[in-house]
Design an enzyme around this catalytic site. Sequence first.
Site, PDB file in Angstrom:
ATOM      1  N   ARG A 243      22.541 -31.348  20.067  1.00 20.07           N
ATOM      2  CA  ARG A 243      23.489 -32.413  19.079  1.00 20.07           C
ATOM      3  C   ARG A 243      23.182 -33.536  19.921  1.00 20.07           C
ATOM      4  O   ARG A 243      23.356 -33.712  21.134  1.00 20.07           O
ATOM      5  CB  ARG A 243      24.791 -32.058  18.821  1.00 20.07           C
ATOM      6  CG  ARG A 243      25.204 -30.853  18.023  1.00 20.07           C
ATOM      7  CD  ARG A 243      25.621 -31.498  16.538  1.00 20.07           C
ATOM      8  NE  ARG A 243      25.461 -30.155  15.792  1.00 20.07           N
ATOM      9  CZ  ARG A 243      26.530 -29.477  15.377  1.00 20.07           C
ATOM     10  NH1 ARG A 243      27.516 -29.458  15.901  1.00 20.07           N
ATOM     11  NH2 ARG A 243      26.292 -28.647  14.490  1.00 20.07           N
TER      12      ARG A 243
ATOM     13  N   GLU B 174      15.981 -25.499  15.923  1.00 25.06           N
ATOM     14  CA  GLU B 174      16.174 -25.021  14.484  1.00 25.06           C
ATOM     15  C   GLU B 174      15.492 -23.604  14.668  1.00 25.06           C
ATOM     16  O   GLU B 174      15.949 -22.670  13.760  1.00 25.06           O
ATOM     17  CB  GLU B 174      15.591 -25.872  13.573  1.00 25.06           C
ATOM     18  CG  GLU B 174      16.381 -27.029  13.194  1.00 25.06           C
ATOM     19  CD  GLU B 174      17.567 -26.795  12.709  1.00 25.06           C
ATOM     20  OE1 GLU B 174      17.834 -25.558  12.132  1.00 25.06           O
ATOM     21  OE2 GLU B 174      18.733 -27.529  12.867  1.00 25.06           O
TER      22      GLU B 174
ATOM     23  N   THR C  90      19.782 -16.200  14.712  1.00 27.48           N
ATOM     24  CA  THR C  90      20.645 -16.073  15.969  1.00 27.48           C
ATOM     25  C   THR C  90      21.781 -16.807  16.042  1.00 27.48           C
ATOM     26  O   THR C  90      21.734 -17.943  15.584  1.00 27.48           O
ATOM     27  CB  THR C  90      19.179 -16.340  17.186  1.00 27.48           C
ATOM     28  OG1 THR C  90      18.343 -15.756  16.751  1.00 27.48           O
ATOM     29  CG2 THR C  90      19.864 -15.777  18.626  1.00 27.48           C
TER      30      THR C  90
ATOM     31  N   GLY D  54      14.439 -12.232  20.332  1.00 30.35           N
ATOM     32  CA  GLY D  54      14.226 -11.280  19.262  1.00 30.35           C
ATOM     33  C   GLY D  54      13.362 -12.187  18.147  1.00 30.35           C
ATOM     34  O   GLY D  54      13.042 -13.436  18.379  1.00 30.35           O
TER      35      GLY D  54
ATOM     36  N   TYR E  74      12.922 -25.339   4.738  1.00 29.75           N
ATOM     37  CA  TYR E  74      14.312 -25.733   5.337  1.00 29.75           C
ATOM     38  C   TYR E  74      14.002 -26.379   6.804  1.00 29.75           C
ATOM     39  O   TYR E  74      14.806 -27.370   7.026  1.00 29.75           O
ATOM     40  CB  TYR E  74      15.066 -24.294   5.483  1.00 29.75           C
ATOM     41  CG  TYR E  74      16.016 -24.617   6.637  1.00 29.75           C
ATOM     42  CD1 TYR E  74      17.164 -25.445   6.486  1.00 29.75           C
ATOM     43  CD2 TYR E  74      15.883 -24.019   7.918  1.00 29.75           C
ATOM     44  CE1 TYR E  74      18.049 -25.736   7.589  1.00 29.75           C
ATOM     45  CE2 TYR E  74      16.817 -24.243   8.991  1.00 29.75           C
ATOM     46  CZ  TYR E  74      17.758 -25.148   8.982  1.00 29.75           C
ATOM     47  OH  TYR E  74      18.647 -25.411   9.981  1.00 29.75           O
TER      48      TYR E  74
END
Length: 380
Positions: A49, A61, A67, A105, A144
């Site tokens: 941020r 992102e 996650t 992952g 997205y």
Amino acid sequence: MMRSLRPLRPGENAPPPSAPPMPDAHWLDRFRRALSAWYGRHARDLPWRGTRDPYAVLISEMMLQQTQVATVRPYFERFIAALPDFASLANAEEEKVLRLWEGLGYYRRARQLHQAARVIVAQHGGQFPRDPKAAQQLPGIGRYTAGAVLSIAFDLRVPILEANTTRLYCRLLGYRDDPWSAQGQHLLWAFAETVLPPRHAGRFNQALMELGSVVCTRSRPRCGACPVAMLCAAKREGRQVDIPRSRPKPPIQLRREAAVIIRHKGGVLLRRCGPEERWAGLWDFPRVELPAGTNGVPLPARADALEEAIGRQTGVLVQLGRLLVTLRHQVTRFRITLECYEAARISGRLRKGNELRWVRQSDLARYPLSSTGRKLAALV
Ligand code: SF4
């Protein structure tokens, strides 16, 4: 008050007849004010941020997909410190990128990010493209992710729709049909576009995700603390828990596998997983699936078959030793019982074409390993 959707563009699917109408200007004005004020007071202090660097926004992102924030935080800081911009990521070896990602992952994200950086450097002069269509051409970057980077980094008025906002929008609209269907997606993207204010789209998109993530949570939404509760259709109807409709989960499949630590001259054998495998690009100890029906059969009775399977995979004839440990873990829909053996090399050469390597034990830390591979490396 709600108004009807804009006319469809050619090629778009019609929303279902049960789709709720879009909110009107008065609703939008109240929603934007309430959300913006709440975010000003409650936004979490997160390392990504406050930056408008498209590289940092993209890394965060990609890491945040599927996650948790708490898990991502140290990975993000380490990744940015090691590879601070598109050029350094594009020039890095894939192994280095995967080692930095190890444990997060969904390694496909790391490989796609790496490829995207290479395209950005080769075709866009090292700058993230500002055109949404061009951004969506990058490897692994869908509508997205493109929307998040473009709105947060450049303040372009581009909508977003991910897991948290899907849930939030469904509840605000009282949408009870399948949000993942073509009609559901059409409606929710239209809502995401409508709800964006003319300015400060990046901050607003972050506020939407924050509200979905910390207040409008999946199983227990905190409606009492919600700044837009007075505008929420699901709350009005008392249907927060039923909305959105849950996605059918694929059935769990049980698997038994064996991994073998083959020792030879102070090293152990590692194998790099191929592009179609579960941990593509990562290294692992030679591993095979155990046939159904071998569960409970004592090792001596099936050692030959296992040695043969390892020989086919590696080219090396081995003699199986003792069982070191049995690990249980889940990867996507597979619940895996992994038996881990040690073995000695008897003869044979490493198979050509496979990426196989004898690695000194002290060098194991440099290799990106699968999660179970890292546990076995600790045993080594
Ligand atoms: Fe979500 Fe409840 Fe707020 Fe509606 S009122 S948006 S269900 S937290």
